[in-house]
Every structure is written in structure tokens, then in C-alpha cells.
Design a protein around this motif. Structure first.
Motif, PDB file in Angstrom:
ATOM      1  N   MET A 100       0.875  -1.166   0.000  1.00 43.31           N
ATOM      2  CA  MET A 100       0.000   0.000   0.000  1.00 43.31           C
ATOM      3  C   MET A 100       0.916   1.220   0.000  1.00 43.31           C
ATOM      4  O   MET A 100       1.666   1.459   0.951  1.00 43.31           O
ATOM      5  N   VAL A 101       0.887   1.983  -1.077  1.00 41.88           N
ATOM      6  CA  VAL A 101       1.862   3.041  -1.333  1.00 41.88           C
ATOM      7  C   VAL A 101       1.252   4.406  -1.036  1.00 41.88           C
ATOM      8  O   VAL A 101       0.151   4.731  -1.494  1.00 41.88           O
ATOM      9  N   ARG A 102       1.986   5.203  -0.275  1.00 43.01           N
ATOM     10  CA  ARG A 102       1.526   6.544   0.084  1.00 43.01           C
ATOM     11  C   ARG A 102       1.548   7.471  -1.126  1.00 43.01           C
ATOM     12  O   ARG A 102       2.574   7.617  -1.789  1.00 43.01           O
ATOM     13  N   LEU A 103       0.399   8.104  -1.387  1.00 42.95           N
ATOM     14  CA  LEU A 103       0.326   9.112  -2.441  1.00 42.95           C
ATOM     15  C   LEU A 103       0.584  10.515  -1.889  1.00 42.95           C
ATOM     16  O   LEU A 103       1.173  11.354  -2.562  1.00 42.95           O
ATOM     17  N   GLY A 104       0.166  10.764  -0.648  1.00 39.36           N
ATOM     18  CA  GLY A 104       0.449  12.050  -0.027  1.00 39.36           C
ATOM     19  C   GLY A 104      -0.795  12.863   0.243  1.00 39.36           C
ATOM     20  O   GLY A 104      -1.817  12.324   0.680  1.00 39.36           O
ATOM     21  N   TYR A 105      -0.719  14.169  -0.033  1.00 39.62           N
ATOM     22  CA  TYR A 105      -1.800  15.118   0.218  1.00 39.62           C
ATOM     23  C   TYR A 105      -2.264  15.735  -1.099  1.00 39.62           C
ATOM     24  O   TYR A 105      -1.633  15.554  -2.142  1.00 39.62           O
ATOM     25  N   LEU A 106      -3.347  16.478  -1.027  1.00 44.19           N
ATOM     26  CA  LEU A 106      -3.853  17.185  -2.193  1.00 44.19           C
ATOM     27  C   LEU A 106      -2.783  18.120  -2.755  1.00 44.19           C
ATOM     28  O   LEU A 106      -2.264  18.977  -2.036  1.00 44.19           O
ATOM     29  N   ASN A 107      -2.455  17.937  -4.015  1.00 40.94           N
ATOM     30  CA  ASN A 107      -1.449  18.741  -4.718  1.00 40.94           C
ATOM     31  C   ASN A 107      -0.070  18.670  -4.076  1.00 40.94           C
ATOM     32  O   ASN A 107       0.785  19.533  -4.332  1.00 40.94           O
ATOM     33  N   GLY A 128      -1.544  -1.074  -3.989  1.00 43.00           N
ATOM     34  CA  GLY A 128      -2.665  -0.213  -3.693  1.00 43.00           C
ATOM     35  C   GLY A 128      -2.116   1.147  -3.309  1.00 43.00           C
ATOM     36  O   GLY A 128      -0.906   1.358  -3.251  1.00 43.00           O
ATOM     37  N   VAL A 129      -3.013   2.070  -3.022  1.00 41.00           N
ATOM     38  CA  VAL A 129      -2.617   3.454  -2.761  1.00 41.00           C
ATOM     39  C   VAL A 129      -3.377   3.961  -1.543  1.00 41.00           C
ATOM     40  O   VAL A 129      -4.543   3.602  -1.339  1.00 41.00           O
ATOM     41  N   PHE A 130      -2.717   4.788  -0.726  1.00 47.48           N
ATOM     42  CA  PHE A 130      -3.457   5.482   0.325  1.00 47.48           C
ATOM     43  C   PHE A 130      -3.157   6.970   0.288  1.00 47.48           C
ATOM     44  O   PHE A 130      -2.061   7.401  -0.070  1.00 47.48           O
ATOM     45  N   PHE A 131      -4.180   7.732   0.641  1.00 48.57           N
ATOM     46  CA  PHE A 131      -4.144   9.196   0.543  1.00 48.57           C
ATOM     47  C   PHE A 131      -4.632   9.779   1.857  1.00 48.57           C
ATOM     48  O   PHE A 131      -5.636   9.353   2.412  1.00 48.57           O
ATOM     49  N   TYR A 132      -3.922  10.786   2.360  1.00 45.53           N
ATOM     50  CA  TYR A 132      -4.219  11.399   3.652  1.00 45.53           C
ATOM     51  C   TYR A 132      -5.067  12.638   3.450  1.00 45.53           C
ATOM     52  O   TYR A 132      -4.650  13.586   2.768  1.00 45.53           O
ATOM     53  N   THR A 133      -6.270  12.656   4.028  1.00 44.10           N
ATOM     54  CA  THR A 133      -7.183  13.775   3.799  1.00 44.10           C
ATOM     55  C   THR A 133      -6.894  14.966   4.697  1.00 44.10           C
ATOM     56  O   THR A 133      -6.501  14.823   5.859  1.00 44.10           O
ATOM     57  N   GLN A 134      -7.123  16.139   4.127  1.00 43.99           N
ATOM     58  CA  GLN A 134      -7.140  17.387   4.880  1.00 43.99           C
ATOM     59  C   GLN A 134      -8.360  18.211   4.484  1.00 43.99           C
ATOM     60  O   GLN A 134      -8.405  19.427   4.713  1.00 43.99           O
ATOM     61  N   ALA A 135      -9.358  17.530   3.935  1.00 47.12           N
ATOM     62  CA  ALA A 135     -10.549  18.224   3.448  1.00 47.12           C
ATOM     63  C   ALA A 135     -11.411  18.713   4.603  1.00 47.12           C
ATOM     64  O   ALA A 135     -11.601  18.006   5.595  1.00 47.12           O
ATOM     65  N   LEU A 136     -11.969  19.902   4.441  1.00 49.74           N
ATOM     66  CA  LEU A 136     -12.862  20.465   5.447  1.00 49.74           C
ATOM     67  C   LEU A 136     -14.298  20.573   4.940  1.00 49.74           C
ATOM     68  O   LEU A 136     -15.162  21.113   5.633  1.00 49.74           O
ATOM     69  N   ASP A 137     -14.553  20.091   3.724  1.00 46.63           N
ATOM     70  CA  ASP A 137     -15.906  20.047   3.184  1.00 46.63           C
ATOM     71  C   ASP A 137     -15.942  18.996   2.082  1.00 46.63           C
ATOM     72  O   ASP A 137     -14.902  18.515   1.623  1.00 46.63           O
ATOM     73  N   THR A 138     -17.142  18.618   1.661  1.00 46.21           N
ATOM     74  CA  THR A 138     -17.272  17.552   0.665  1.00 46.21           C
ATOM     75  C   THR A 138     -16.709  17.965  -0.692  1.00 46.21           C
ATOM     76  O   THR A 138     -16.193  17.123  -1.429  1.00 46.21           O
ATOM     77  N   ALA A 139     -16.808  19.259  -1.011  1.00 41.76           N
ATOM     78  CA  ALA A 139     -16.265  19.704  -2.296  1.00 41.76           C
ATOM     79  C   ALA A 139     -14.763  19.457  -2.356  1.00 41.76           C
ATOM     80  O   ALA A 139     -14.236  19.019  -3.388  1.00 41.76           O
ATOM     81  N   THR A 140     -14.069  19.689  -1.260  1.00 47.75           N
ATOM     82  CA  THR A 140     -12.627  19.440  -1.239  1.00 47.75           C
ATOM     83  C   THR A 140     -12.334  17.951  -1.222  1.00 47.75           C
ATOM     84  O   THR A 140     -11.346  17.505  -1.818  1.00 47.75           O
ATOM     85  N   ALA A 141     -13.182  17.169  -0.572  1.00 46.80           N
ATOM     86  CA  ALA A 141     -13.004  15.719  -0.593  1.00 46.80           C
ATOM     87  C   ALA A 141     -13.117  15.182  -2.015  1.00 46.80           C
ATOM     88  O   ALA A 141     -12.364  14.295  -2.425  1.00 46.80           O
ATOM     89  N   VAL A 142     -14.048  15.734  -2.784  1.00 48.56           N
ATOM     90  CA  VAL A 142     -14.181  15.355  -4.196  1.00 48.56           C
ATOM     91  C   VAL A 142     -12.949  15.794  -4.971  1.00 48.56           C
ATOM     92  O   VAL A 142     -12.435  15.062  -5.827  1.00 48.56           O
ATOM     93  N   GLU A 143     -12.458  16.996  -4.667  1.00 53.13           N
ATOM     94  CA  GLU A 143     -11.232  17.475  -5.318  1.00 53.13           C
ATOM     95  C   GLU A 143     -10.062  16.547  -4.990  1.00 53.13           C
ATOM     96  O   GLU A 143      -9.234  16.242  -5.858  1.00 53.13           O
TER      97      GLU A 143
END
Length: 334
Positions: A100-107, A128-143
Motif C-alpha cells: 500500500m503506497v503513500r500518495l500524499g496530500y492534495l497537490n 494499492g494506494v493510500f491518501f491522507y485527507t485534509q478536506a474540510l468540506d465535501t467539495a474538497t473531498a471530491v477534489e
């Protein structure tokens, strides 16, 4: 090859179109009648040896394990620099079959993401891949989800794409359990719509207090896979398909500590079959979590997928200077 509606987890057989497909499909990027000499798909070795025994940190045998894996990120890469980097061949030889490979953060991708994906796959590991969220709303989660999808096209992602919820940033911002739950669902749905298998990564404290795990389901009501982080001996949790049993494991080829993962689902065999997906009236083919384009042959019939991956139907199309006629079901008219 199976046909399904667009969401990976839904598994609802689509019978709206008379398209004959089979598990042993072959995809070629050239015209009909011009297959390469060797068109047989490469055989996939079994993740689990017949006599493999997997144990927890106390030496107890863990029943139901189908594969052993690791989590890898820039931290393992940097720790291994003095030995020339991660030796993926040694990792594979030690009995590890997926990463399971770290992808990181948004951008802000992990600087070693590409190297880890390419080198792990070259050594014969599934990824596989894992991504760490920092989203504060659903729009950013989609981004975030769209960002992840944009980074996966060059790789064979045969294990899930995991959303790591354990972000203190979300709690410090005052997000409620429902808000975090809604964001996780939004992320997973985009991942599924892109043809990948979504997964939630969290420990017991997060699953109990910061997300409503009972709501983590796709649009058909099927629960999303859970990657359960709990060190020690307890590994049961509803819809737990991967258990992270320790973050201080030792693996040949990697210096320092590495998280050890046990998979209870044979993700590999599901991926090897390939999938047809329907979006509205359009059909797409995903193999090894990658959209296919160009010529596809299944069950003796030829189909053509345009540059967006959409199957052409009921049209005469000029391909490489020659006209080809495709019927209403998409099959080439001989």
C-alpha cells in the motif's frame, strides 16, 4: 470479463445490452486480424503459498489471511537510502506480495510515489494506494479524489485506493462526525466511478468517535472496505478486508520499521478478470484498474474504445485510414 454498473462495489449485473464477454478477454492496440504473436495474458502467481502461516505480534496464527503486505512511504525510502534504497526484490522474496503506497496530500504527492509504484510492480508485488485527507468540506473531498485519480493512470493499481481519515487537522477545524462521514463517502464514490476500489483507513478510536462507520456504503448500500489499523492481536471489524497489525515490523530490503498488513480478500484475482462498466448509455472497459482504449476482442468479437474509453456503437469509423462498421451492440460488423 464481467459486466457491471459503473460503481465498483455495486456488483449488479448489467443486462441492458447484448454484449457477449468472457473472463479470458484480450486487449490489443492494433486492428482486427493483426494480433501480436503472444496474446496470452501473463499468469499471476498466487499471493499465498499453500503452507503459509501468518501470525500476529504475539505469535498467534491469524486465520483467513490470503496475503501479506506492507505500507511504504517516503519514510521507508529515506530510512533505506544508506543501503541504496528499498530492495524490492528482497521485499518480495521475504513473503510480501502487496504494498500500500503513500500518495500524499492534495497537490502534494509523496516524492517517492512514482518510484515505489514502479519498483514494487517490477518486483512482482501488487500495489494499492493510500491518501491522507485534509478536506474540510465535501467539495474538497471530491477534489482530493479527482487529484488521486489523476495520479494513477500510469500504474496498475490492483489493490484498493484508501482514504486515510486520521487527520487531526479535521478535528482541530471542528468537523462533526457527520461531516467527516459525508466527506469519506464523497471521496469513495469518485474513486469507484473512476474504476478503482475505494477503502477507508482508520483505527478504532476514529471508527468509534469521528466517523459513522454504519453509513460508509456505496449507492447500492454495499459497505466500503475497511483497512483496520489496530496493533496487537485484535483484528476483527465489520467489513475489515485489510488489517494493519503493527507499525514496527521488519522486512528484508527495507531499513527500519515498516507497517505490516494482512489481506483477507483476494483482490488480485478480482482485478485479473477485467470489468465492463456502463455509464448511462455508454460502456467502458477497465482492466487492472485502467481504462482501456483502442481495439478490444472478447469472445471472438471485436470492439473499439475511443480515446475517452467509450465503446463506439452503431457507427462507421475511419481508423488508420480504413472504414470499420460497428453495430448497435458495439461489435465490429464483419
Amino acid at each position: 470479463m464481467k459486466k457491471h454498473s459503473r460503481h465498483w462495489g455495486q456488483r449488479a449485473c448489467a443486462v441492458a445490452m447484448a454484449l457477449s464477454v468472457c473472463a479470458a478477454q484480450t486487449a490489443w492496440a492494433i486492428g482486427p486480424g493483426e494480433p501480436p504473436a503472444n496474446t496470452s495474458p501473463a499468469g499471476q502467481e498466487q499471493d499465498r503459498a499453500a503452507d503459509a502461516v501468518y501470525t500476529d505480534t504475539q505469535g498467534n496464527v491469524v486465520p483467513g489471511v490470503l496475503a501479506k503486505g506492507i505500507t511504504v512511504s517516503k519514510y521507508q525510502n529515506r530510512a533505506s537510502e544508506s543501503q541504496g534504497g528499498i530492495d524490492w526484490q528482497k521485499v518480495k522474496a521475504s513473503g510480501v506480495s502487496f504494498a500500500m503506497v503513500r500518495l500524499g496530500y492534495l497537490n502534494d504527492p509523496d516524492p517517492y510515489f512514482h518510484d515505489n509504484m514502479v519498483n514494487a510492480q517490477a518486483a512482482g508485488l501488487r500495489t494499492g494506494v493510500f491518501f491522507y485527507t485534509q478536506a474540510l468540506d465535501t467539495a474538497t473531498a471530491v477534489e482530493e479524489a479527482n487529484f488521486v485519480v489523476s495520479k494513477l493512470g500510469d500504474y496498475t493499481v490492483s489493490y484498493p485506493v484508501a482514504y486515510d481519515l486520521e487527520s487531526q487537522y479535521l478535528l482541530d477545524a471542528g468537523l462533526t462526525k457527520q461531516q467527516i462521514t459525508d466527506q469519506a463517502i464523497a471521496f469513495c464514490r469518485v474513486i469507484a466511478q473512476a474504476g478503482y476500489r475505494p477503502m477507508i483507513y482508520a483505527n478504532q478510536e476514529w471508527l468509534d468517535n469521528h466517523v459513522d462507520a454504519s453509513q460508509l456504503k456505496d449507492e447500492s448500500g454495499q459497505p466500503y472496505d475497511v483497512w483496520y489499523a489496530r496493533y496487537g492481536t485484535v483484528h476483527e471489524y465489520p467489513n475489515r478486508t485489510i488489517w494493519q497489525c503493527t507499525d514496527s515490523g521488519q522486512v528484508d530490503g527495507i531499513a527500519g520499521n515498516v507497517a505490516i498488513e494482512y489481506a483477507f480478500v483476494d483482490y488480485g484475482s478480482a482485478v485479473d478478470e477485467g470489468e465492463w462498466f456502463q455509464v448511462g448509455d455508454d460502456w467502458f472497459c477497465v482492466i487492472d484498474r485502467k481504462y482501456q482504449t483502442g481495439w478490444i476482442q472478447t469472445d471472438g468479437k471485436w470492439y473499439y474504445l475511443d480515446d475517452s474509453g467509450k465503446m463506439v456503437r452503431d457507427v462507421t469509423l475511419n481508423i488508420d485510414g480504413k472504414d470499420w462498421v460497428f453495430g448497435p451492440d458495439g461489435a465490429l460488423v464483419e
